[in-house]
Design a protein around this motif. Structure first.
Motif, PDB file in Angstrom:
ATOM      1  N   CYS A  46     -26.091  -1.385  26.515  1.00 52.01           N
ATOM      2  CA  CYS A  46     -27.306  -1.867  27.186  1.00 52.01           C
ATOM      3  C   CYS A  46     -28.195  -0.680  27.566  1.00 52.01           C
ATOM      4  CB  CYS A  46     -26.940  -2.690  28.420  1.00 52.01           C
ATOM      5  SG  CYS A  46     -28.300  -3.693  29.024  1.00 52.01           S
ATOM      6  N   THR A  79     -24.626  -9.287  30.076  1.00 52.24           N
ATOM      7  CA  THR A  79     -24.909  -7.930  29.591  1.00 52.24           C
ATOM      8  C   THR A  79     -25.481  -7.978  28.175  1.00 52.24           C
ATOM      9  OG1 THR A  79     -22.995  -7.230  30.887  1.00 52.24           O
ATOM     10  CG2 THR A  79     -23.947  -5.603  29.432  1.00 52.24           C
ATOM     11  N   SER A 130     -20.022 -10.738  30.202  1.00 52.09           N
ATOM     12  CA  SER A 130     -20.354 -10.239  28.858  1.00 52.09           C
ATOM     13  C   SER A 130     -21.631 -10.882  28.337  1.00 52.09           C
ATOM     14  CB  SER A 130     -19.203 -10.520  27.886  1.00 52.09           C
ATOM     15  OG  SER A 130     -18.065  -9.782  28.249  1.00 52.09           O
ATOM     16  N   ALA A 185     -21.152   3.234  30.814  1.00 48.62           N
ATOM     17  CA  ALA A 185     -21.822   2.206  31.640  1.00 48.62           C
ATOM     18  C   ALA A 185     -22.514   2.829  32.841  1.00 48.62           C
ATOM     19  CB  ALA A 185     -20.790   1.180  32.109  1.00 48.62           C
ATOM     20  N   PRO A 201     -21.970  -2.654  28.567  1.00 49.12           N
ATOM     21  CA  PRO A 201     -22.870  -2.012  29.551  1.00 49.12           C
ATOM     22  C   PRO A 201     -23.458  -0.700  29.024  1.00 49.12           C
ATOM     23  CG  PRO A 201     -20.878  -2.815  30.624  1.00 49.12           C
ATOM     24  CD  PRO A 201     -20.643  -2.927  29.149  1.00 49.12           C
TER      25      PRO A 201
END
Length: 711
Positions: free
Chosen positions: A451, A502, A499, A391, A448
């Motif tokens: 992402c 994200t 959540s 992350a 994360p």
């Protein structure tokens, strides 16, 4: 009548006991019963009574006689004041060895009496009475209702007082406290925080002063008395405990230690981090050195353990490495902390390098994991800490993380499917949902990192080929159910909401970089349907603006790609979604008096101000996406007219000082206005009738000026 042989207890013990039971049953007066009872209790204390005989004693006298003894205030002539009470407690201790009787209401309602004995001054004659009380409490503790009854009837405070005052049997008080905290920690701290703090205060003082092996024994014991709530930092006594624990740990970890000495110290430090973050570590040079040492030791331990061929065969190793993960996660957070950092820049750079090596070992370990080991909670802890690293640290170990992605997706998918299956089964009432055995949510900790990775070509291709997007769509739908499960309104900011936010970020990356995937994967049609329904529900709620911004922008961007799908062909849900999206976009700015001058300036609306840092980029993306949707949906300009956005925007641009509207904002407004003017004559007429040509010229909206001037 009692014979002299019986009175002296001579002869065959069992025969004597039988005769005594007969006398107890048939006694004509209290003195006969009392004499027989003395012999019965003598036999009980001598350990001469088997289970069958214990039951016979109970059948002969029941609870009535012990109750009378406990209630009696007048001892026999020449006997100590507590004689009757001691006899009653001995009988109850005898009965409590039968688990069925230990949970009886007649025993449970004596808990206040047991507590009273523990906190009363102890003379040498009353030690056997205290032993009996501890026997009763231990037996009650082992029953189903026992722990709850002990907590609600005040036993925690009695045990704390017995321990802090070093009363007779205080080691047994500590053992019982440990048992109660293990099954009902939150309840114990809610009811008896001051008394438990007194125990922690004594233990932390002993820990600081100890200079022998006791120090390491206390390292094992102390974590049981460190509460997650209420925070120790809220209270001066709690802060003093933390100061002692810090000093004691600094002494321990600064010394040369064997493995068996270092492990409990690392576990205690991890426990403090879980309870208080890094607040227990003082600012300044000594504190920063200690924090760096802690994280360093944790990284070394992780590497030494996980790089071994059979890393976790040694007893207790998983607990130690899991504790090290907690310390490393604190290290990541402290290396990223900019406000009042505990670490200096040089220390941060050194720790990032050391942590990178530790995460190399975590990845190496996870690559060896076999399918049959996936249920192991240690695997979950390892994936969770790797998620924390992914992350925040996006550049290091990229090759290794890409190679591990298929495992991570498979693992997250397995736990998610098991979690769904478990959630659909009727659940028994649980004392502690954390320990319920339900599969844990690995995706929450990986989102994360995913992402970041979906913004890059190679990891994104791997995630797509492993089926991550479809899994994430399912996960989004499940988390939305969790968020909206509370009756009445949405729950405040929770892990489910984080959540969802994200996941929206991941989907936005995919919309931009892999539009063909959005078109062909059916999971995104289900997601589009969910977005259409969720935004109108979400937008009116307070405190959910960031999630609403994510859903509005994602929905608008996906609608451009899925414009031909049936769900977007002027359906009720599509119209409600676009209506809500227009409200979100149109209400973000307002005209406000400029305190420094007499002008009226453009500003972010008060309702958006606190979240604007998180919403700003999404708002601009949303405006761009709405402009792209206008030519695709013939019914959309009418929705804009019904929302009266053009009138309010015209009024806003007419009232405010042009210098207060920045270029990016002008460009965003122009993008939408041009598409509306091109697609809809009523919209063009509405803009013109509200002096649109004037303010288009005033704000330098050349494209809009040209569009409005065309016949």
């Amino acid at each position: 009548p009692i014979s002299p042989a019986m009175a002296s207890g001579s002869g065959d013990g069992h025969a004597t006991l039988k005769r005594c039971l007969g006398v107890l049953r048939d006694a004509r007066n209290d003195s006969e019963q009392f004499a027989a009872l003395l012999l019965v209790t003598k036999a009980v204390r001598a350990g001469e009574v088997d289970a069958k005989t214990r039951r016979q004693i109970f059948d002969a006298i029941g609870f009535t006689f012990p109750n009378r003894l406990l209630a009696s205030r007048q001892p026999p002539a020449g006997c100590p004041a507590h004689t009757f009470r001691a006899l009653g407690l001995t009988l109850l201790a005898c009965f409590c060895t039968d688990p069925e009787l230990a949970g009886h209401s007649q025993i449970l309602n004596k808990i206040p009496t047991f507590n009273d004995v523990l906190v009363s001054p102890c003379d040498p004659d009353s030690t056997s009475m205290i032993d009996d009380v501890y026997q009763c409490l231990s037996a009650v503790m082992a029953t189903a209702r026992g722990p709850r009854e002990l907590v609600t009837k005040g036993t925690v405070s009695a045990l704390c007082q017995a321990y802090v005052n070093c009363n007779y049997g205080s080691d047994r008080a500590l053992a019982l406290l440990l048992g109660l905290l293990a099954v009902a920690e939150a309840k114990c701290w809610q009811r008896d925080a001051p008394h438990l703090l007194a125990v922690l205060s004594k233990l932390s003082d002993d820990f600081l002063k100890a200079e022998d092996m006791t120090k390491f024994e206390l390292c094992e014991l102390l974590p049981h008395f460190i509460p997650l709530s209420p925070p120790l930092t809220q209270d001066s006594q709690g802060c003093e405990c933390l100061r002692r624990l810090y000093k004691g740990l600094a002494d321990v970890l600064g010394s040369k230690l064997s493995q068996s000495q270092r492990d409990p110290a690392l576990k205690l430090a991890a426990c403090l981090v879980q309870a208080c973050g890094s607040e227990w570590i003082p600012a300044g040079s000594a504190g920063s050195k200690f924090l760096a040492l802690l994280v360093n030791l944790a990284c070394v331990e992780v590497r030494l353990t996980l790089e071994e061929p059979d890393p976790l065969e040694a007893e207790g190793k998983k607990e130690v490495v899991t504790a090290c993960y907690v310390l490393i996660e604190m290290g990541i957070q402290e290396c990223l902390r900019e406000e009042k950092p505990l670490l200096e820049e040089v220390q941060k750079m050194q720790l990032m390098r050391i942590m990178e090596e530790a995460f190399g070992a975590v990845i190496f370990y996870l690559r060896q994991v076999k399918e049959e080991e996936l249920q192991d909670p240690f695997i979950f802890a390892s994936v969770r800490i790797l998620g924390a690293w992914m992350a925040e640290e996006t550049s290091s170990l990229k090759q290794e993380i890409c190679e591990l992605l298929p495992f991570l997706v498979h693992y997250a998918k397995k736990l998610f499917k098991e979690g769904n299956a478990a959630a659909s089964l009727p659940q028994p009432e649980l004392v502690n949902p954390e320990g319920s055995g339900l599969p844990q949510d690995a995706l929450r900790f990986l989102l994360p990192g995913f992402c970041h990775l979906t913004a890059e070509d190679r990891p994104r291709d791997i995630l797509i080929s492993e089926g991550a997007p479809a899994l994430l769509c399912e996960y989004f739908l499940r988390q939305w159910e969790v968020l909206t499960a509370e009756p009445g309104s949405l729950t405040p900011l929770t892990s489910a909401e984080m959540s969802l936010q994200t996941a929206c970020g991941i989907f936005l990356n995919l919309v931009v970089t892999a539009p063909d995937l959005i078109r062909r994967d059916k999971a995104f049609s289900s997601l589009m349907d969910a977005l259409l329904k969720s935004l109108p529900l979400l937008l009116p709620q307070k405190d959910h603006l960031v999630l609403a911004a994510n859903i509005a922008t994602l929905g608008l961007m996906m609608a451009r790609i899925l414009a031909s799908s049936a769900v977007l062909q002027g359906t009720q849900s599509a119209k409600e979604f676009f209506g809500a999206a227009i409200r979100f976009l149109s209400q973000a700015h307002a005209a406000q008096a400029d305190p420094g001058s007499s002008c009226v300036a453009a500003a972010v609306s008060p309702a958006y101000a606190s979240a604007w840092a998180d919403v700003r980029e999404l708002w601009f993306l949303g405006m761009q996406a709405l402009a792209g949707c206008v030519p695709l949906f013939p019914w959309l300009p009418q929705a804009v007219l019904e929302a009266r956005w053009l009138e309010s925007l015209s009024e806003f641009l007419t009232r405010v000082a042009p210098a207060s509207v920045d270029f990016e904002l002008i460009a965003a407004f122009q993008g939408v206005l041009v598409e509306l003017a091109r697609a809809s004559k009523p919209c063009r007429a509405m803009i013109l009738s509200h002096r649109g040509a004037e303010w288009a010229n005033l704000y330098g909206m050349a494209a809009l000026e040209q569009c409005l001037s065309e016949q």
